[in-house]
Scaffold this active site. Sequence first.
Site, PDB file in Angstrom:
ATOM      1  CB  THR A   1     -45.364 -26.262   0.294  1.00  0.00           C
ATOM      2  OG1 THR A   1     -44.392 -27.167   0.835  1.00  0.00           O
ATOM      3  CG2 THR A   1     -46.111 -25.577   1.422  1.00  0.00           C
TER       4      THR A   1
ATOM      5  CE  LYS B   1     -45.504 -28.843   3.658  1.00  0.00           C
ATOM      6  NZ  LYS B   1     -44.191 -28.154   3.511  1.00  0.00           N
TER       7      LYS B   1
ATOM      8  CB  SER C   1     -38.812 -16.347  -9.014  1.00  0.00           C
ATOM      9  OG  SER C   1     -38.270 -17.610  -9.287  1.00  0.00           O
TER      10      SER C   1
ATOM     11  CD  GLU D   1     -37.926 -28.382  -1.908  1.00  0.00           C
ATOM     12  OE1 GLU D   1     -36.774 -27.974  -1.744  1.00  0.00           O
ATOM     13  OE2 GLU D   1     -38.923 -27.684  -1.729  1.00  0.00           O
TER      14      GLU D   1
ATOM     15  CG  ASN E   1     -34.666 -25.668  -2.568  1.00  0.00           C
ATOM     16  OD1 ASN E   1     -35.634 -25.314  -1.913  1.00  0.00           O
ATOM     17  ND2 ASN E   1     -34.318 -26.940  -2.702  1.00  0.00           N
TER      18      ASN E   1
ATOM     19  CB  THR F   1     -42.146 -33.201   9.140  1.00  0.00           C
ATOM     20  OG1 THR F   1     -43.170 -32.829   8.205  1.00  0.00           O
ATOM     21  CG2 THR F   1     -42.730 -33.097  10.540  1.00  0.00           C
TER      22      THR F   1
END
Lengths: 384, 384
Positions: B146, B169, B384, B260, B379, B180
Amino acid sequence: MSVTAPLGFRAAGIAAGIKAGGARDLALIVNDGPCRAAAGVFTVNRVKAAPVLWSQQVLSGGRVHAVVLNSGGANACTGPLGFQDTHATAEKVAQALDDSAGEVAVCSTGLIGERLPMDPLLAGVDLAVSQLARDGGLAAADAIRTTDTVSKISFRRGEGGYMVGGMAKGAGMLAPGLATMLSVITTDADLPAELLDEVLRRVTRVTFDRLDADGCMSTNDTVLLLASGASGTVPDLAEFEQVLLAVCADLVRQLLLDAEGASKAIAVEVVGAASEDDAVTVGRSVARSNLLKCAIHGEDPNWGRVLSAVGTTDAAFEPERLNVAINGIWICRGGAVGDDRSKVDLTPRDVTITVDLSAGPHTATIHTTDLTAAYVHENSAYSS
Amino acid sequence: MSVTAPLGFRAAGIAAGIKAGGARDLALIVNDGPCRAAAGVFTVNRVKAAPVLWSQQVLSGGRVHAVVLNSGGANACTGPLGFQDTHATAEKVAQALDDSAGEVAVCSTGLIGERLPMDPLLAGVDLAVSQLARDGGLAAADAIRTTDTVSKISFRRGEGGYMVGGMAKGAGMLAPGLATMLSVITTDADLPAELLDEVLRRVTRVTFDRLDADGCMSTNDTVLLLASGASGTVPDLAEFEQVLLAVCADLVRQLLLDAEGASKAIAVEVVGAASEDDAVTVGRSVARSNLLKCAIHGEDPNWGRVLSAVGTTDAAFEPERLNVAINGIWICRGGAVGDDRSKVDLTPRDVTITVDLSAGPHTATIHTTDLTAAYVHENSAYSS
């Protein structure tokens, strides 16, 4: 006005040179009586700063003559020498007031793990005593600021003419088990320490304890309530509790709006809970979801992140009976997609997330903020 | 290589059109046997996605013929219709393989609260079946990404010639009770489901479960272990556990490095604990302190924030016996200032925070990341 709104209190806020740059950094509040009844609630963090350990001892006696507060250093994780520094500060105030140190509470705020500069601090106590005044409340509220951008003060008048006034500071490290670093509340009502303690615990449980800006609990959190009795009014206890609640709620609101780096004030309102404890647990879990706090910052009504936070708790609920509204739009019904998410207006600063557990009649609201790049910046650079 | 490194497995990764933009979004892994023994561990979030509820049922039988995984949508909080979608996906795979849906596990990842586009997904299953290949492991690992910037794969050879291979992932929402979102591990060793289950639980407890990037627990977390027996090797169980541990630890390391927005990989190493549970509790509390994570991002060795996080736990310790090292420098000794903080070098990407509770012989390490403006950005903008 602040802590000097009620009769019987004098205060001062001066620059002792603890902070670099010459800003005010030492506050003193003196209760001139006729009563000295007091109560306090403290951080439940097991790593407690020296002034917390000291003030807990003082408050166990139920009497406080003066409170000395410094910004520019938390005096936390400073070992036995740090405790001696707190003791010396209380002794210095006591000497100046010709009293015993056993009725002098001490509060500190700032960086953890550094000794306080005692020479300027003790000299500052003399200066503060010399400046004690009936209108010193604003200067005192200013002197306890760290990264607070504004002073936080509040006062209310009770029935029969008594006053309750307060000040607070705390822009980061707001978390349960006290959400503010420091707050002192005064009243000229005439109430004994036992009743002050009882009312203060009930009120802080639903105000300061329900503010959770970043989930980080401080080593120094302290809320003190001092009563001078100078108004001569013995208030009805329930009425007094409502006035104290109004002052504390007002201070909490100011803390929330000034939380480090925040662009949104988020109320997580849990309804339909099987117990108040369940409601608080769920509210805290949602309020601590970094992913959700980022989404609200981005004005994205991401209710999936609400449900995933609810699901980590042991509260009573069935996943398929959960409902979530954001700013009044029920975008999740029965654990799945509800009303049109495009109807949610997230542009206002105030955001209300309502979580309906469909499990009972109890409710609670936790207040938090969004997570922003400004928060990261402020807390990355704080000590450098 | 990845999941097709062991004998007996074919895989495919294709673009079904679930994601906008034409990237791969559907992976299929088929176990051609001769065995189909399997085990799984799943999120402990009480709000579980439809594919988790489905796959838990499948795994209760101890046999898996195929795993179908999609990115581009989590199929979480989608109600009874979402469960029907998962069921239909499993049926479609079963038909194509001329088998029963009861041995087809399903995993999904992506946004919560939206139905999957079933027409392209079911057509994609046909395409994936047609592309199943012995060298399909890399394409499968690519298809489950993702916000992952890279595919995560690993494999190791065991004694006697069997292999263990895996893919994973998960760039956000990494938290305990599986860290995870999705991982599939394969082996051509010959082991029954009961032993696979036993070993998988032991290994995930000290690998995936000790990665906590942002404290947010997913609704979809799944780790599956499939054994084909195609190597004919019946491994020593302890030796197999070590090989599986190496693969899982390698995947966890890759997840951590790709979390991230992270700029630091932080190991919170708790030593001197009275129990392993205490060590894990303290490690998690430190790893979840937003203030500390910001400080590490700013390369500030702020050990006070470590102590204040330790102090919120109920682990056995005395505040005045706590020691903290950051990258090997014991900057906190006995709960107070230790060695010179200027000696701490926080410029490397890898940061080790060692917390010595001085309360016993037990240890545990929790892996996390720093908190950065990039995390907030990613995040805030995700949906959006």
